[in-house]
Design an enzyme around this catalytic site. Structure first.
Site, PDB file in Angstrom:
ATOM      1  N   GLY A 185      45.371  46.376  42.085  1.00 21.84           N
ATOM      2  CA  GLY A 185      44.321  45.656  41.359  1.00 21.84           C
ATOM      3  C   GLY A 185      42.955  46.267  41.597  1.00 21.84           C
ATOM      4  O   GLY A 185      42.819  47.271  42.300  1.00 21.84           O
TER       5      GLY A 185
ATOM      6  N   THR B 298      48.503  42.028  36.583  1.00 19.64           N
ATOM      7  CA  THR B 298      47.114  42.300  36.180  1.00 19.64           C
ATOM      8  C   THR B 298      46.606  43.593  36.822  1.00 19.64           C
ATOM      9  O   THR B 298      45.577  44.114  36.421  1.00 19.64           O
ATOM     10  CB  THR B 298      46.160  41.136  36.562  1.00 19.64           C
ATOM     11  OG1 THR B 298      46.239  40.901  37.961  1.00 19.64           O
ATOM     12  CG2 THR B 298      46.514  39.876  35.803  1.00 19.64           C
TER      13      THR B 298
ATOM     14  N   SER C 275      46.832  38.341  43.251  1.00 21.14           N
ATOM     15  CA  SER C 275      46.589  37.144  42.425  1.00 21.14           C
ATOM     16  C   SER C 275      45.836  37.549  41.168  1.00 21.14           C
ATOM     17  O   SER C 275      44.952  38.401  41.225  1.00 21.14           O
ATOM     18  CB  SER C 275      45.708  36.120  43.159  1.00 21.14           C
ATOM     19  OG  SER C 275      45.462  35.002  42.306  1.00 21.14           O
TER      20      SER C 275
ATOM     21  N   TYR D 222      43.816  28.175  40.132  1.00 21.28           N
ATOM     22  CA  TYR D 222      43.352  29.238  41.037  1.00 21.28           C
ATOM     23  C   TYR D 222      42.729  28.623  42.291  1.00 21.28           C
ATOM     24  O   TYR D 222      43.095  28.970  43.414  1.00 21.28           O
ATOM     25  CB  TYR D 222      42.331  30.101  40.302  1.00 21.28           C
ATOM     26  CG  TYR D 222      41.830  31.306  41.079  1.00 21.28           C
ATOM     27  CD1 TYR D 222      42.694  32.347  41.411  1.00 21.28           C
ATOM     28  CD2 TYR D 222      40.486  31.416  41.446  1.00 21.28           C
ATOM     29  CE1 TYR D 222      42.222  33.461  42.103  1.00 21.28           C
ATOM     30  CE2 TYR D 222      40.016  32.523  42.135  1.00 21.28           C
ATOM     31  CZ  TYR D 222      40.886  33.545  42.457  1.00 21.28           C
ATOM     32  OH  TYR D 222      40.416  34.647  43.139  1.00 21.28           O
TER      33      TYR D 222
END
Ligand code: UDP
Length: 315
Positions: free
Chosen positions: A13, A38, A78, A148
């Site tokens: 990420g 992601t 995340s 979140y």
């Protein structure tokens, strides 16, 4: 002394990949774990072939297996942009809860130190300003951002439980808005969106009246803060952020100016539960880690601009 090994979850990420670089520079062997939901292979492509670097494609909400010893786990997996976690609410909740549990279980198995990437979002829409670590927050558990915020709050609780009950060495960093190279152009956050719009001479979409504030930190400062915290013996959460606060409207104007764009600003509806203010109190980081940001916004944004120019040209 044998070479230290670190596992970085979410290592492909935006933040994770910068941490891969830093820990390699510090002489660690780095295992980067990511399911590329992601994150992107491009962020770590320059590390492929480095014999101290290993990439494992894995979703950390499932049992994590790593061969050999581990000294440190940096748990950064995340989705982290509001647009992403609104699109992937269940994955976001799972990685913060189940993923943190699995990563802590691995830390226990390997007798490794564990550092959790937490967030200023644990403060929700804060009722104190600036936010200190001893503020418990104002979070709407059933709001859109709750997936979140609450997952990260659970993750902090889980880290502390593993520390208290199992004696695991845990660290918790509460990260405030961070920007720099390797952000995705379409991740939906204010900075990449404004950069993309400004560099294409499209109107900048400011949500609400733009009076909400944020405090933006350049990525190298974050990496330094995480590095220092991981080497420290401090267990409780530490804010890492740049206290330079700005309204989103002013921020949009700054981006128009530094890009030399002709774009206008248009106003769109403010997303639900969007925090009105956000600014870190960093006295703890100063005192315990001797850390403070070294890039002001002008300097950080001009560095980020080089990346975004190239990214927009390639897109
Ligand atoms: N924002 C905006 N226009 C955009 C994207 C975001 O005005 O195109 C606002 C958003 O509503 C928030 C702030 O910019 O008030 C920062 O949003 P971001 O998604 O970067 O991060 P957050 O701090 O809200 O997690």
């Amino acid at each position: 002394m044998s070479t230290k090994r670190v596992l970085i979850t979410g290592g492909a990420g935006f933040l994770g990949s910068h941490l891969c670089d830093r820990y390699l520079d510090e002489g660690y062997k780095v295992i980067c774990m990511d399911n590329l939901l992601t994150g992107s292979a491009e962020n770590i492509s320059h590390l492929m072939g480095n014999e101290d670097f290993e990439f494992i494609k894995h979703d950390v909400t499932n049992f994590i297996h790593v061969q050999g010893e581990l000294d440190l786990i940096l748990h950064f997996a995340s989705p982290a942009s509001p647009v992403d976690y609104l699109e992937m609410p269940i994955q976001t909740l799972k990685v913060g809860s189940l993923g943190t549990h699995k990563a802590l279980g691995l830390a226990k198995e390997k007798d490794a130190r564990f550092l959790l990437a937490s967030t200023s979002e644990v403060y929700g829409d804060p009722l104190t300003h600036p936010q200190k670590e001893n503020y418990w927050g104002n979070v709407n558990p059933i709001g859109h951002r709750g997936v979140y915020d609450e997952a990260k709050r659970f993750a902090e609780a889980m880290a502390m439980a593993y520390h208290r009950y199992h004696g695991i060495e845990t660290r918790i960093v509460r990260i405030f808005n961070t920007y720099g190279a390797r952000m995705r152009l379409h991740d939906g956050r204010a900075l990449p969106t404004f950069m993309r719009q400004a560099l294409n001479d499209k109107p900048l979409t400011v949500y609400g009246d733009g009076s909400q504030t944020r405090s933006f930190m350049y990525v190298d400062d974050l990496v330094e803060g995480v590095w220092r915290l991981s080497q420290s013996d401090y267990v409780e959460p530490v804010n890492i952020g740049n206290p330079e606060e700005i309204t989103i409207l002013e921020f949009a104007k700054e981006i128009i100016e530094i890009t030399g764009s002709d774009s206008d600003i248009i106003f769109e509806e403010l997303p639900k539960d969007d925090p009105q203010i956000r600014q870190p109190d960093i006295n703890k980081a100063k005192e315990i880690l001797d850390w403070e940001p070294t890039y002001d916004r002008t300097e950080g944004l001009s560095l980020a601009l080089e990346y975004f120019r190239k990214k927009v040209l390639d897109s």
